[in-house]
Design a protein around this motif. Structure first.
Motif, mmCIF file in Angstrom:
data_model
loop_
_atom_site.group_PDB
_atom_site.id
_atom_site.type_symbol
_atom_site.label_atom_id
_atom_site.label_comp_id
_atom_site.label_asym_id
_atom_site.label_seq_id
_atom_site.Cartn_x
_atom_site.Cartn_y
_atom_site.Cartn_z
ATOM 1 N N PRO A 45 0.790 -1.229 0.000
ATOM 2 C CA PRO A 45 0.000 0.000 0.000
ATOM 3 C C PRO A 45 0.826 1.286 0.000
ATOM 4 N N ALA A 49 0.466 3.975 -2.945
ATOM 5 C CA ALA A 49 0.158 5.374 -2.647
ATOM 6 C C ALA A 49 1.211 6.304 -3.245
ATOM 7 N N THR A 54 -4.647 3.977 -5.460
ATOM 8 C CA THR A 54 -5.195 3.250 -4.329
ATOM 9 C C THR A 54 -5.705 1.912 -4.841
#
Length: 64
Positions: A45, A49, A54
């Motif tokens: 993640p 990002a 996302t």
């Protein structure tokens, strides 16, 4: 965007930054995290990002 497209964008961003260390420096992430993602093609993640993306997962019922 498919996972393959995201991986392609990730690899291109790493290359544009001059490699894993350069990309990690730009994103404030340890270079080993980037190197592991390049090697395993598992992008976490924080790296997603850093690409301005996302992750969204959807489920659909399959009719027999």
């Amino acid at each position: 965007m498919s996972e393959d497209e995201m991986l392609k964008e990730f690899r291109e961003a790493v290359a544009k930054a001059g490699g894993c260390r350069g990309f990690a420096r730009q994103c404030g992430i340890h270079h080993s995290v980037v190197a592991d993602a390049v090697r395993t093609e598992v992008v976490g993640p924080r790296l997603i990002a850093a690409l301005g993306l996302t992750r969204i997962v959807t489920y659909a019922r399959v009719q027999p």
